[in-house]
Write an enzyme that holds these catalytic residues in place. Structure first.
Site, PDB file in Angstrom:
ATOM      1  N   ILE A   1      -4.534   3.753  -2.190  1.00  0.00           N
ATOM      2  CA  ILE A   1      -5.690   2.895  -2.403  1.00  0.00           C
ATOM      3  C   ILE A   1      -5.201   1.441  -2.465  1.00  0.00           C
ATOM      4  CG2 ILE A   1      -7.056   4.656  -3.575  1.00  0.00           C
ATOM      5  CD1 ILE A   1      -6.465   3.238  -6.217  1.00  0.00           C
TER       6      ILE A   1
ATOM      7  N   ILE B   1       0.836  -1.204   0.000  1.00  0.00           N
ATOM      8  CA  ILE B   1       0.000   0.000   0.000  1.00  0.00           C
ATOM      9  C   ILE B   1       0.874   1.259   0.000  1.00  0.00           C
ATOM     10  CG2 ILE B   1      -1.758   1.299   1.267  1.00  0.00           C
ATOM     11  CD1 ILE B   1      -2.791  -1.363   0.115  1.00  0.00           C
TER      12      ILE B   1
ATOM     13  N   GLY C   1       3.536   2.083  -1.455  1.00  0.00           N
ATOM     14  CA  GLY C   1       4.021   2.552  -2.747  1.00  0.00           C
ATOM     15  C   GLY C   1       2.951   2.706  -3.809  1.00  0.00           C
ATOM     16  N   HIS C   2       1.704   2.413  -3.473  1.00  0.00           N
ATOM     17  CA  HIS C   2       0.620   2.474  -4.455  1.00  0.00           C
ATOM     18  C   HIS C   2      -0.118   3.798  -4.324  1.00  0.00           C
ATOM     19  CE1 HIS C   2      -3.185   0.978  -6.426  1.00  0.00           C
ATOM     20  NE2 HIS C   2      -2.265   0.591  -7.280  1.00  0.00           N
ATOM     21  N   PHE C   3       0.134   4.706  -5.224  1.00  0.00           N
ATOM     22  CA  PHE C   3      -0.410   6.053  -5.214  1.00  0.00           C
ATOM     23  C   PHE C   3       0.012   6.804  -3.940  1.00  0.00           C
ATOM     24  CE2 PHE C   3      -3.157   3.928  -8.216  1.00  0.00           C
ATOM     25  CZ  PHE C   3      -3.361   4.866  -9.197  1.00  0.00           C
TER      26      PHE C   3
END
Length: 162
Positions: free
Chosen positions: A63, A54, A56-58
């Site tokens: 999200i 999570i 590194g995701h956006f």
């Protein structure tokens, strides 16, 4: 000899789900599972804001990646079938359920970290070792995704040899 029908509903905690699945560590997403029948399950998953995938995701707008929703559904389906489906229990002991296909997935709204994600799963046997599962995925009673996937049961050695 026929398998006795379990006394539904069956409630499984995170620890009980972990006893039937091979997943460990950061890839294990299940929190609880209710088995309402051999092919009907309700379960939850959750990802914290500090989960490695999570972070590194956006960044700055985190999200839950859609692929994690698919994996959580596969885990909940696998656990539900292993515990609640008398037919799956008749497969050879070395069988393992693997994600065989994703027929469709619709992501309707983003899922934020730290949300309790609820999966309402219905299955049907397509072949002796193949199950199709569909899920309605919700956060706070709002539908966030619809998923349709297949689970195949194969000998564990076939997975290791691949």
């Amino acid at each position: 000899m026929s398998q006795a029908q379990p006394d539904y509903p069956l409630q499984l905690s995170r620890a009980e789900i972990e006893q039937v699945l091979p997943h460990r560590g950061d890839i294990f997403f299940c929190h609880q599972l209710t088995i309402n029948g051999p092919h009907a399950f309700e379960g939850t998953a959750r990802w914290s804001l500090d989960h490695p995938l999570i972070r590194g995701h956006f960044p700055g707008m985190p999200i839950v990646p859609g692929v994690l929703l698919i994996e959580a559904m596969a885990q909940l389906t696998g656990a539900g079938l292993l515990v609640g489906d008398p037919y799956i229990k008749t497969l050879p002991e070395d069988s393992i359920g693997v994600l065989a296909g994703v027929r469709s997935c619709w992501f309707k709204q983003p899922v934020r970290p730290d949300s309790e994600v609820r999966f309402d799963i219905q299955c049907r046997q397509l072949a002796p070792a193949l199950v199709q599962a569909t899920a309605r995925v919700q956060v706070d009673a709002t539908e966030v995704a619809k998923l349709d996937l297949s689970i195949a049961y194969v000998p564990r050695q076939q997975v290791l040899a691949g």
